[in-house]
Design a protein around this motif. Structure first.
Motif, PDB file in Angstrom:
ATOM      1  N   CYS A 104    -104.669  -5.885  44.605  1.00  0.00           N
ATOM      2  CA  CYS A 104    -105.340  -4.899  45.454  1.00  0.00           C
ATOM      3  C   CYS A 104    -106.708  -5.416  45.881  1.00  0.00           C
ATOM      4  N   GLU A 105    -107.045  -5.179  47.141  1.00  0.00           N
ATOM      5  CA  GLU A 105    -108.361  -5.515  47.661  1.00  0.00           C
ATOM      6  C   GLU A 105    -109.196  -4.245  47.823  1.00  0.00           C
ATOM      7  N   TYR A 106    -110.501  -4.425  48.021  1.00  0.00           N
ATOM      8  CA  TYR A 106    -111.385  -3.256  48.118  1.00  0.00           C
ATOM      9  C   TYR A 106    -111.789  -2.929  49.542  1.00  0.00           C
ATOM     10  N   GLY A 107    -111.327  -3.715  50.530  1.00  0.00           N
ATOM     11  CA  GLY A 107    -111.479  -3.311  51.928  1.00  0.00           C
ATOM     12  C   GLY A 107    -112.852  -3.491  52.540  1.00  0.00           C
ATOM     13  N   TYR A 115    -115.176  -5.921  54.696  1.00  0.00           N
ATOM     14  CA  TYR A 115    -115.020  -7.093  55.545  1.00  0.00           C
ATOM     15  C   TYR A 115    -116.287  -7.351  56.356  1.00  0.00           C
ATOM     16  N   GLU A 121    -102.867   1.476  50.307  1.00  0.00           N
ATOM     17  CA  GLU A 121    -102.821   0.653  51.520  1.00  0.00           C
ATOM     18  C   GLU A 121    -103.317  -0.764  51.273  1.00  0.00           C
ATOM     19  N   ASN A 122    -104.305  -0.914  50.388  1.00  0.00           N
ATOM     20  CA  ASN A 122    -104.900  -2.229  50.148  1.00  0.00           C
ATOM     21  C   ASN A 122    -104.189  -3.014  49.048  1.00  0.00           C
ATOM     22  N   SER A 165    -105.768  -9.817  53.923  1.00  0.00           N
ATOM     23  CA  SER A 165    -107.042  -9.906  54.613  1.00  0.00           C
ATOM     24  C   SER A 165    -106.872  -9.625  56.090  1.00  0.00           C
ATOM     25  N   ARG A 166    -107.949  -9.255  56.748  1.00  0.00           N
ATOM     26  CA  ARG A 166    -107.924  -8.886  58.156  1.00  0.00           C
ATOM     27  C   ARG A 166    -108.567  -9.984  58.977  1.00  0.00           C
TER      28      ARG A 166
END
Length: 216
Positions: free
Chosen positions: A110-113, A115, A95-96, A2-3
């Motif tokens: 894997c995340e879907y990006g 945010y 990348e995710n 997470s960012r």
């Protein structure tokens, strides 16, 4: 995965109040329409030593769903889990995506990006598509027992999914035969066959010479 963005305490407090209200409002409309999270697997074919790509994907259909469940982007609505067989080496991953707990043999998560931007609530909307290409090297064809991709989230969060059957898909591998250079070349096969034929002919001639003539 997470960012996070470092902000002042005042901003964080304001975001917690306003962002929380927005999140609760979005959560209240989540059951107002049907939606579907669909994953796409792959059928990979190759020989030992080949580099191949497994083109995996996640698609969202239907009514909007809140993508992140808190203002800190730490609780996504869902993730994607990818399990690969032992007989491949991952040369590159999206990348995710990252290994669970960083362990080499662990599945990927894997995340879907999507945010939060300011006080906006990120949403999964109809037509959303996320590609997850994995570049792999085939090391051992005897261990290519297959893998899978699946939507990863608590069951209660996925109870409104219109089609749970497409939330899991296989990742299959088919060995295309022996790797180039690992077996005899056509010339070697022909030469071997010729040698066998010549040996048989010599054996026949020697046997004829040793057989006594009926008139002797």
């Amino acid at each position: 995965m997470s960012r996070r963005v470092r902000r002042s305490p005042v901003y964080a407090a304001t975001a917690a109040v306003l962002g929380g209200a927005l999140l609760l409002g979005a959560a209240g409309t989540r059951g107002s329409g049907q939606w579907d999270l669909e994953v796409t697997g792959a059928a990979v074919k190759g020989r030992k030593g080949d580099t191949v790509t497994a083109d995996l994907a996640l698609d969202f259909h239907g009514a909007d769903v809140q993508a992140q469940l808190d203002a800190e982007n730490s609780v996504p609505f869902a993730r994607v889990e990818v399990r690969l067989p032992d007989g491949v080496t991952v040369l590159s991953s999206p990348e995710n995506c990252g290994r669970i707990d960083g362990k080499k043999e662990a599945p990927f998560l894997c995340e879907y990006g999507l945010y939060t931007n300011g006080f906006d609530v990120p949403m999964l909307r109809d037509g959303f598509h996320m590609a997850y290409p994995f570049t792999l090297r085939i090391d051992d064809t005897s261990k290519l027992t297959g893998g899978r991709i699946r939507v990863d989230a608590p069951p209660e969060r996925l109870r409104d999914d219109a089609n749970p059957r497409n939330s899991t898909a296989p990742i299959t591998f088919e060995a295309a035969g022996a790797a180039a250079g690992s077996g005899p070349t056509p010339w070697a096969v022909a030469a071997g066959g010729g040698a066998l034929g010549l040996t048989a002919l010599l054996a026949f001639v020697l046997a004829r010479r040793r057989t006594p003539s009926p008139n002797s």
